[in-house]
Design a protein around this motif. Structure first.
Motif, PDB file in Angstrom:
ATOM      1  N   GLU A 139       0.053   6.794 -10.024  1.00 48.43           N
ATOM      2  CA  GLU A 139      -0.516   5.654  -9.305  1.00 48.43           C
ATOM      3  C   GLU A 139      -0.662   5.921  -7.808  1.00 48.43           C
ATOM      4  O   GLU A 139      -1.421   5.259  -7.122  1.00 48.43           O
ATOM      5  N   LEU A 140       0.123   6.875  -7.321  1.00 50.90           N
ATOM      6  CA  LEU A 140       0.110   7.135  -5.882  1.00 50.90           C
ATOM      7  C   LEU A 140      -1.129   7.937  -5.465  1.00 50.90           C
ATOM      8  O   LEU A 140      -1.539   7.894  -4.301  1.00 50.90           O
ATOM      9  N   ASN A 189       4.615   8.091 -13.545  1.00 50.88           N
ATOM     10  CA  ASN A 189       4.723   7.033 -12.544  1.00 50.88           C
ATOM     11  C   ASN A 189       4.103   7.423 -11.211  1.00 50.88           C
ATOM     12  O   ASN A 189       3.712   6.554 -10.437  1.00 50.88           O
ATOM     13  N   TRP A 190       4.075   8.703 -10.921  1.00 50.09           N
ATOM     14  CA  TRP A 190       3.548   9.126  -9.623  1.00 50.09           C
ATOM     15  C   TRP A 190       2.033   9.130  -9.605  1.00 50.09           C
ATOM     16  O   TRP A 190       1.417   9.242  -8.559  1.00 50.09           O
ATOM     17  N   ALA A 246      -4.160   6.021  -4.022  1.00 47.31           N
ATOM     18  CA  ALA A 246      -3.804   5.379  -2.751  1.00 47.31           C
ATOM     19  C   ALA A 246      -3.709   6.420  -1.635  1.00 47.31           C
ATOM     20  O   ALA A 246      -4.237   6.222  -0.536  1.00 47.31           O
ATOM     21  N   LEU A 247      -3.054   7.541  -1.932  1.00 42.10           N
ATOM     22  CA  LEU A 247      -2.929   8.588  -0.911  1.00 42.10           C
ATOM     23  C   LEU A 247      -4.286   9.153  -0.540  1.00 42.10           C
ATOM     24  O   LEU A 247      -4.583   9.375   0.635  1.00 42.10           O
ATOM     25  N   LEU A 267      -7.131   7.671  -0.726  1.00 41.31           N
ATOM     26  CA  LEU A 267      -7.861   6.685   0.073  1.00 41.31           C
ATOM     27  C   LEU A 267      -7.394   6.741   1.526  1.00 41.31           C
ATOM     28  O   LEU A 267      -8.211   6.733   2.456  1.00 41.31           O
ATOM     29  N   LEU A 268      -6.081   6.829   1.719  1.00 45.72           N
ATOM     30  CA  LEU A 268      -5.565   6.877   3.085  1.00 45.72           C
ATOM     31  C   LEU A 268      -6.079   8.115   3.807  1.00 45.72           C
ATOM     32  O   LEU A 268      -6.528   8.043   4.951  1.00 45.72           O
TER      33      LEU A 268
END
Lengths: 598, 288
Positions: free
Chosen positions: B264-265, B261-262, B268-269, B271-272
């Motif tokens: 997916e993070l 599940n992690w 996003a991280l 990219l940030l």
């Protein structure tokens, strides 16, 4: 463009009254549910739009919605709090995350800010999905505390069970959001947000603290969104990540605001109240899955064909009322309070320096653009910085005005070290500038452009109306009164340059930097510019001008400073500097090619 | 197979695929300056086409490629046509318009294919074992690596060894200069969307065999494409591949060490972090 007080306010009153009265006349549970949610999404869109008023398009407001919902729901679920107290805490959680955005995304703009907000939803979503001991993960929180019952005399509002009470709660939320939105459009800070949206560079140069206002808008927007998320969770009674941290919840306020109109008090609410019932009542029965495609279609159509939204026709109807005629503005000759008189007369020659540049260097990467510049500007003098294209003149101006920060060295203004200060603080200290490429607020009128300087620069006039008479005088000074009510974006280049001067003067500077004022001007306009500079000098301003056009600078300046390839070659009276061998070699030798760059 | 080897294999194959996903996005962005938020949704659309052809005709999953590769350029060109109506400020407006297109495609997929998760999964997947290397490779992984590398390699050759590729690169680097040099910029934009569409067509069936297809799944692919494009810049294919492998490895590691599940993070991280390091993102020098 002007916002009369009655128009949109009356519209909002009519809209809210109609929404409040119809359920009393006609019993329709379906209508109450759909319009209630329409009001709710209207409030959500207004909350989203608060941030958009500063020019930011967020693709991630569901983060605030979800954090508000979880913040409140967890307190009631685990600790047994009443929603009355947990909802504000939920808003606080959303604001805390917004604070992270504010600091973290400080340097991001436009498309890149949008992408960052899109990615930033993933963090709370994945945490809520996986922190099973706290949020029960994807299993979700079931049986959340319903909203409490409110008793007002004879009136009992069971927000937890009675659908009609819930309808009026959602309507009340819309009313609150409209009120906040109204304040954000009409108050002084609303003008700051609008200035930010229309031209951020210009906003800083008229004295708007950009960073602070961006944060204020974001925090307010997040707080309201968080409250709405929290109430949503308690109304629904269940909460799981896919209910709140979804692209749809980020998309809906964006779609409604753009479709309805981002710049009008009612725009976002209208978008929601038109599109949501259209979707739910007309499309959903007919297209049980896929009906939400209408949102995608509508936002595309809006951007392509009516970018100001459906509220544009309201704007058109309101336009024309409340426009202050030139006569009323100029007739109000008495200066409004808060506007200082013209700057004090110049100090005696040889008085204390007003601006000191001590060993300032600036590098772009490894390339030096300015090397060890030493320059002292005396109070009341006109100093011209000369130099061919690329010699570092504009960079020097950018360093002094705080647009760029020096790599080394100090800059002192009236004896205060202003090195590294943000541009708006330097404006408040009494130094203003114009830009070589004019930076108007394109959708504001010429008069409003100047008023921004009065509202956010030194004078700090609290209201637009109070700033207009003085703004009018400044337009007279630069000869722009015939254009006062045109949107600044429609002015030709030469007039924009004069607007720059008027707006800079509006901040009540004691030092004024004129950047390439004669670039692109015809011979007659150069003479006008020279006259303007003499007038300003006579009023006691210290002027720093920057030009490669000797016809202007030689005529008006007390001293010259010659720059070449980032180095200061000579400073002194015009004849002396122009006679300096290094200056002749570096500058006059190239003059034929550089005097006019057409 | 050891977990370390497993991680390498899955990270490498996934990463090659991510580079393929990002390549079309980067090309379109470079030439047209449009951040196509519908990119992932288009890949999902292509994946659904492959899924239903595979189910309906019972062919090999890769046999669906001719269809998707033929149809997706048409979709991409339709989007290009739509974006020609977008007015200034183009980057922001095109972002919102493609966001709208993504919503529209998502809802259309929901209507036609329902919200169920689907995976193109042959009944008896073939596996190649290399005992000497302590390595097992599924057919899907092999296809991912081979096809992704082949496609990125071909695009690289196209950009660097053909006349049209030269014109495309010129347009990416400086649109105005390209126009002055006589390049038909509008045609280049159509070409970028066409090639981008081919790559979407190729990526769809591979996506359907690797990750679950569901109507809202495009966002993840879009985020990956944005992340890698900001990491690598436009038109720098070797860097794009490197970024893809790094992301693939990071995701595989996160899935292994922290749980699926992690995973997916991670993008996003990433990219940030990239955006915080490069706030101007990809702004090409010529715009300054």
């Amino acid at each position: 463009m002007r916002r009369p007080k009655v128009g949109p306010g009356r519209g909002a009153g009519l809209l809210l009254t109609a929404l409040a009265v119809w359920p009393l006349l006609w019993r329709s549970p379906v209508g109450e549910t759909v319009l209630g949610l329409g009001c709710f999404y209207g409030a959500l869109s207004l909350a989203w739009n608060l941030y958009a008023l500063t020019g930011a398009i967020s693709l991630g407001h569901s983060a605030f919605f979800g954090l508000g919902a979880y913040g409140s729901a967890l307190l009631t679920y685990h600790l047994g709090w009443s929603p009355l107290w947990s909802v504000p805490v939920g808003a606080g959680v959303a604001m805390a995350y917004a604070g992270l955005w504010w600091v973290g995304f400080a340097r991001l703009r436009g498309v890149y800010l949008g992408l960052a907000t899109l990615a930033a939803v993933e963090i709370p979503r994945v945490i809520a999905d996986n922190w099973n001991s706290l949020t029960l993960g994807s299993q979700g929180l079931v049986g959340l505390t319903p909203l409490p019952t409110l008793t007002l005399g004879l009136l009992t509002l069971a927000f937890g069970s009675d659908t009609r009470a819930q309808y009026y709660l959602l309507l009340g939320l819309l009313a609150v959001a409209l009120l906040v939105h109204h304040i954000a459009l009409s108050a002084r800070f609303g003008w700051a947000w609008r200035a930010l949206r229309e031209n951020e560079t210009a906003a800083a140069l008229v004295g708007v603290p950009v960073w602070r206002h961006r944060g204020a808008a974001l925090l307010l927007s997040a707080a309201l969104t968080g409250i709405l998320g929290a109430i949503y969770a308690h109304l629904l009674g269940i909460l799981e990540p896919p209910l709140v941290f979804t692209l749809h919840l980020s998309a809906m306020p964006l779609v409604f605001s753009i479709f309805g109109g981002r710049y009008h008090l009612l725009g976002p609410a209208l978008g929601a109240l038109l599109l949501y019932p259209l979707d739910q009542l007309l499309l959903r029965p007919w297209l049980p899955t896929g009906h939400a495609a209408v949102y995608g279609v509508m936002v595309i159509l809006a951007i392509l064909f009516f970018p100001r939204g459906v509220a544009a026709w309201l704007e058109r109807r309101e336009a024309g009322s409340g426009e202050p005629g030139p006569k009323t503005a100029s007739a109000a000759a008495g200066r409004p309070t808060g506007t200082p008189a013209d700057p004090e007369p110049p100090g005696a020659p040889g008085g204390p320096p007003c601006l000191e540049i001590r060993g300032v260097s600036r590098y772009f990467g490894r390339r030096p653009v300015l090397k060890e510049i030493q320059l002292t500007v005396q109070t009341g003098e006109v100093l011209a910085v000369l130099g061919p294209n690329g010699s570092g003149k504009t960079t020097l101006f950018n360093l002094i005005s705080g647009v760029l920060k020096p790599t080394a060295g100090r800059i002192l203004l009236f004896g205060t070290d202003i090195t590294g200060w943000p541009a708006h603080r330097i404006v408040h200290r009494g130094l203003a500038r114009t830009c070589q490429i004019p930076q108007p607020f394109p959708e504001m009128t010429v008069l409003e452009n100047v008023a921004m300087g009065l509202m956010f620069g030194g004078p700090g006039v609290p209201r637009l109306e109070a700033a207009l008479p003085r703004a009018w005088e400044l337009l007279e000074l630069v000869g722009l009164t015939p254009q006062a009510h045109l949107p600044a974006g429609e002015l030709p280049f030469a007039e924009l340059q004069r607007l720059e001067v008027a707006r800079a003067l509006a901040t009540a500077p004691r030092v004024l930097l004129l950047d390439e004022m004669a670039a692109g001007l015809g011979p007659k306009e150069v003479i006008q510019a020279a006259q303007l500079i003499r007038t300003l000098k006579a009023r006691g301003l210290t002027l720093l001008i920057n030009d490669h056009l000797l016809t202007l600078t030689a005529r008006v300046s007390d001293r010259l400073a010659a720059l070449d390839q980032g180095e200061l070659l000579a400073v002194g009276p015009p004849e002396e500097v122009l006679g300096h061998p290094a200056v002749r070699a570096a500058y006059l030798g190239e003059r034929e090619g550089n005097a006019r760059d057409f | 197979m050891s977990s370390g080897m497993h991680l390498l294999v899955s990270g490498f194959s996934l990463g090659s695929f991510y580079a393929l996903v990002a390549l079309g996005f980067a090309l379109i962005f470079g030439v047209t300056h449009a951040f196509n938020l519908a990119h992932g949704e288009f890949i999902i659309l292509s994946g659904y086409m492959a899924y239903f052809v595979w189910r309906g005709l019972e062919v090999h999953p890769l046999a669906t490629l001719p269809l998707t590769v033929a149809l997706m350029p048409l979709c991409a060109l339709a989007l290009a046509r739509l974006l020609r109506w977008v007015r200034e400020p183009f980057p922001m407006n095109s972002l919102v318009v493609t966001f709208g297109v993504a919503l529209l495609v998502e809802q259309a997929l929901l209507f036609f294919f329902s919200a169920d998760y689907r995976l193109i999964q042959p009944a008896a997947p073939r596996v190649a074992s290399f005992p000497a290397l302590n390595l097992t490779l599924t057919e899907t992984q092999a296809a991912l690596v081979v096809l992704s590398l082949l496609a990125t390699g071909l695009v690289h050759l196209f950009l660097h060894h053909t006349f049209a590729g030269l014109a495309l690169r010129a347009t990416i680097q400086n649109r105005e200069a390209a126009r002055l040099a006589g390049i038909n910029v509008r045609r280049m934009q159509a070409l970028a969307f066409g090639v981008g569409g081919l790559l979407m067509g190729l990526a769809g069936p591979l996506y359907g065999q690797t990750l679950y297809l569901y109507p809202a799944g495009g966002l993840e692919a879009t985020l990956i494409a944005v992340t890698l494009t900001i990491f690598a810049g436009v038109g720098r294919i070797p860097t794009l591949l490197m970024g893809g492998w790094l992301l693939g490895l990071a995701e595989s590691w996160a899935a292994l060490a922290l749980g699926a599940n992690w995973r997916e993070l991670v993008s996003a991280l990433l990219l940030l972090v990239l955006l915080l390091l490069r706030p101007q993102g990809l702004q090409t020098r010529t715009e300054a």
